[in-house]
Design a protein around this motif. Sequence first.
Motif, PDB file in Angstrom:
ATOM      1  N   HIS A  92      32.286  13.912  55.590  1.00  0.00           N
ATOM      2  CA  HIS A  92      31.850  14.583  56.814  1.00  0.00           C
ATOM      3  C   HIS A  92      30.520  13.950  57.219  1.00  0.00           C
ATOM      4  N   HIS A  93      29.957  14.406  58.338  1.00  0.00           N
ATOM      5  CA  HIS A  93      28.700  13.759  58.766  1.00  0.00           C
ATOM      6  C   HIS A  93      27.848  14.686  59.613  1.00  0.00           C
ATOM      7  N   THR A  94      26.564  14.359  59.658  1.00  0.00           N
ATOM      8  CA  THR A  94      25.632  15.130  60.491  1.00  0.00           C
ATOM      9  C   THR A  94      26.001  14.953  61.962  1.00  0.00           C
ATOM     10  N   ARG A  95      25.588  15.917  62.790  1.00  0.00           N
ATOM     11  CA  ARG A  95      25.808  15.899  64.241  1.00  0.00           C
ATOM     12  C   ARG A  95      27.298  15.911  64.612  1.00  0.00           C
ATOM     13  N   CYS A  96      28.151  16.409  63.715  1.00  0.00           N
ATOM     14  CA  CYS A  96      29.591  16.392  63.985  1.00  0.00           C
ATOM     15  C   CYS A  96      29.950  17.349  65.119  1.00  0.00           C
TER      16      CYS A  96
END
Length: 219
Positions: free
Chosen positions: A96-100
């Motif tokens: 997963h990732h930041t700012r998704c």
Amino acid sequence: MASSMTDQYLANNKQYAGGQAMHKPSYPGKQRIQPAKRVAVVACMDARLDVEDLLGLQTGDAHIIRNAGGVVSDDAIRCLIISHHLLDTNEVILIHHTRCGMLAFTDDLLKAGLEGDAAAEKLLGQATGRAFASCKKCAATPAQFHAFRGPIEPLDAPRDTKNMERLAWDVRRGMSAVLNHPWLPTSGPDAITVRGFIYDVDTGKLEEVSYPGPMGSIG
Ligand SMILES: [Zn+2]
């Protein structure tokens, strides 16, 4: 855990975040169908993630399964079962990732907007900066969009404690879904391993998510 390809790719990621190119883009020549490093990656489709680059994957190393959120959906499970049982992968990496974008809506909100609810249309328009054009029709599928659990926030909001927690919840839900699927063995000689990460799109760095742990709260 013994040293794994996942550990090697984490080391590659440190170099990538430091500005080094880890993925070789040239055609490698004839290769086997089985991923050479026996790895399968499930990652979000976000345009800011270049999975080969950020892990230093080479062509032929790994299966890469991408969807909105990097969610362990029914289709991702289908791919992982084929990947493991037919094509011999044994390490799963969830990213997963930041700012998704999956932090910025709920399934109900998107469905209501698509079906013609004016309040939902307005909210979605404000959230995305794009005039939301409702189709004003109901549909049976997709049954779920898998928006992340928790209170929604503006699109592309920078990382903070709350949204990192929401991302970690969903990574753990994905890990749990893989680890507990009856057709994905996690013990014995044919076992697979699963590790989950959050990729920071502002720094290029991967951060591992502890497991087990909290998987969400409706409070
Ligand atoms: Zn995303």
